[in-house]
Write a protein that holds these residues in place. Structure first.
Motif, short mmCIF file in Angstrom:
data_model
loop_
_atom_site.label_atom_id
_atom_site.label_comp_id
_atom_site.label_asym_id
_atom_site.label_seq_id
_atom_site.Cartn_x
_atom_site.Cartn_y
_atom_site.Cartn_z
N ALA A 162 1.12 -1.18 -0.43
CA ALA A 162 0.17 -0.19 0.00
C ALA A 162 0.68 0.96 -0.09
O ALA A 162 0.22 2.65 -0.43
CB ALA A 162 -0.77 -0.06 1.28
N ILE A 163 1.71 1.17 0.64
CA ILE A 163 2.76 2.20 1.22
C ILE A 163 3.45 2.86 -0.05
O ILE A 163 3.34 3.96 -0.80
CB ILE A 163 4.14 2.04 2.03
N ARG A 164 3.99 1.69 -1.09
CA ARG A 164 4.37 1.69 -2.08
C ARG A 164 4.07 2.12 -3.40
O ARG A 164 4.44 2.77 -4.29
CB ARG A 164 5.19 0.11 -2.79
N ALA A 165 2.78 1.58 -3.36
CA ALA A 165 1.11 1.55 -4.34
C ALA A 165 0.73 3.79 -4.12
O ALA A 165 -0.09 3.89 -4.39
CB ALA A 165 0.08 1.10 -4.56
N GLY A 166 1.10 4.15 -3.21
CA GLY A 166 0.71 5.77 -2.57
C GLY A 166 -0.02 6.18 -1.73
O GLY A 166 -1.46 6.78 -1.53
N LEU A 204 14.98 9.08 4.23
CA LEU A 204 13.90 8.04 4.94
C LEU A 204 15.17 6.62 5.58
O LEU A 204 15.04 5.69 5.90
CB LEU A 204 12.84 7.48 3.82
N GLY A 205 16.77 6.70 5.08
CA GLY A 205 16.76 5.99 5.68
C GLY A 205 16.67 4.20 5.05
O GLY A 205 16.58 4.06 3.83
N ASP A 206 15.90 3.57 5.87
CA ASP A 206 16.28 2.12 5.76
C ASP A 206 14.58 1.67 6.16
O ASP A 206 13.85 0.86 5.83
CB ASP A 206 16.53 1.13 7.36
N ILE A 207 14.13 2.91 6.17
CA ILE A 207 12.69 2.95 6.04
C ILE A 207 12.03 3.05 4.54
O ILE A 207 12.44 3.44 3.09
CB ILE A 207 11.58 4.26 6.19
N ILE A 208 11.29 2.03 3.92
CA ILE A 208 10.45 1.78 2.95
C ILE A 208 9.83 3.13 1.91
O ILE A 208 10.11 3.93 2.80
CB ILE A 208 9.06 1.31 2.85
N GLU A 209 10.30 3.85 1.38
CA GLU A 209 10.24 5.02 0.25
C GLU A 209 7.88 4.42 0.18
O GLU A 209 7.98 3.47 -0.80
CB GLU A 209 11.06 4.67 -0.60
N PRO A 210 8.50 5.68 -0.43
CA PRO A 210 6.56 6.26 -0.58
C PRO A 210 6.38 5.78 -2.17
O PRO A 210 7.72 6.32 -2.44
CB PRO A 210 5.86 6.77 0.69
N ARG A 211 5.49 5.95 -2.73
CA ARG A 211 5.15 6.30 -3.73
C ARG A 211 5.88 7.73 -4.51
O ARG A 211 5.53 9.03 -3.25
CB ARG A 211 3.62 6.22 -4.53
#
Length: 298
Positions: A162-166, A204-211
């Motif tokens: 969901a995060i990667r998809a925005g 963001l470092g090691d945190i997942i990148e959002p869209r």
């Protein structure tokens, strides 16, 4: 050192989503009945980082944020286990005997039905119950949220998707709170200030990148909550070496460089864009700010 009887939930707990919260709350209830304390045993680094070190960032929360959410969900103590080659090589029985019983001195353990452990993920929840019984530990295996097979299932993988998809609003629904990132504000090129929209910048470092794109956000700074608009990306109009989160806070003035900030994501507004020049960029930021204000007001 952990002292006294301790019953602990075991897992990665990345994100501490609603399923994790259910496990931690049940652990606290289970522990209180015999007068024990409730704990959470977590792995640092995340096993995925150990086995796949070249993977891009994927964590939903920082370890510090994870621990804080576990404590808020009922844990009296959070116990990190260093996940290294030695721990990864332990058989399921050695993990129960040497780590859970001898090293941590647990009185009991709580896991979800899909829990796997030991070398090659050879151990499962049923095997854990047998091994705990053999070594004098109580064990409790929980079904998904609500305790029934029909209950909604929450998972870190779905939240990452969901995060990667925005779809940060959908991620927030599974987390039971806004998905947020935290860090220290870095000094940038001050371009936003020149355009009339100063920003607080953070990696963001090691945190997942959002869209990549623009979001309506709310930032917490030293106990103060402030609405804003944020862009995550490489700033294609002016160029950027690495993706950054840039947050413009509404109706705020002050120096944030070097201060810690937590940014909660409400809703995706638009994708990253490249503009003809700074005037076009400035006009779009004004439009995005208006959209964010409306979203946050509603």
């Amino acid at each position: 050192m952990v002292t006294g009887p301790l019953i602990a939930a075991i897992g990665n707990f990345d994100g501490v989503h609603r399923g994790h919260q259910f496990v931690m709350e049940r652990t606290a209830t289970i522990a209180r009945e015999p007068g024990a304390r409730a704990g959470a045993v977590v792995f640092d680094p995340h096993p995925r980082r150990f086995f796949r070190p070249d993977d891009p960032p994927f964590l939903i929360t920082t370890p510090a944020s994870r621990n804080a959410h576990l404590l808020a969900s009922g844990a009296d103590v959070v116990i990190p286990l260093v996940f290294d080659a030695e721990l990864a090589a332990l058989t399921p029985e050695a993990f129960v005997r040497d780590i859970l019983k001898d090293k941590l001195g647990l009185a009991g353990v709580v896991v979800g039905r899909d829990f796997r452990f030991g070398k090659g993920r050879a151990g499962d929840a049923a095997g854990l119950e047998d091994l705990c019984a053999a070594h004098g530990l109580a064990s409790f295996v929980l079904d998904p949220v609500g305790g029934t097979s029909n209950a909604e299932k929450f998972g870190s993988t779905a939240i990452r998707e969901a995060i990667r998809a925005g779809a940060v609003d959908r991620a927030g629904g599974m987390l039971g709170r806004l998905w947020s990132v935290s860090g220290v504000v870095e000094e940038g090129r001050r371009l936003g200030r020149t355009l009339g929209f100063p920003t607080a910048n953070m990696a963001l470092g090691d945190i997942i990148e959002p869209r990549r794109g623009v979001y309506a956000v709310r930032a917490d700074i030293e106990g103060r909550s402030i609405n804003g608009v944020a862009n995550f990306g490489r700033k294609p109009t002016v160029g950027s070496d690495a993706p950054l989160l840039e947050v413009h806070l509404f109706d705020f003035s002050g120096d944030l460089y070097g201060k810690s900030i937590e940014v909660g994501f409400f809703q995706f507004i638009r994708d990253e864009m490249k503009f003809d020049g700074l005037d076009s960029l400035k006009a779009q930021i004004a439009i995005d700010s208006g959209a964010a204000r409306r979203i946050l007001k509603n």
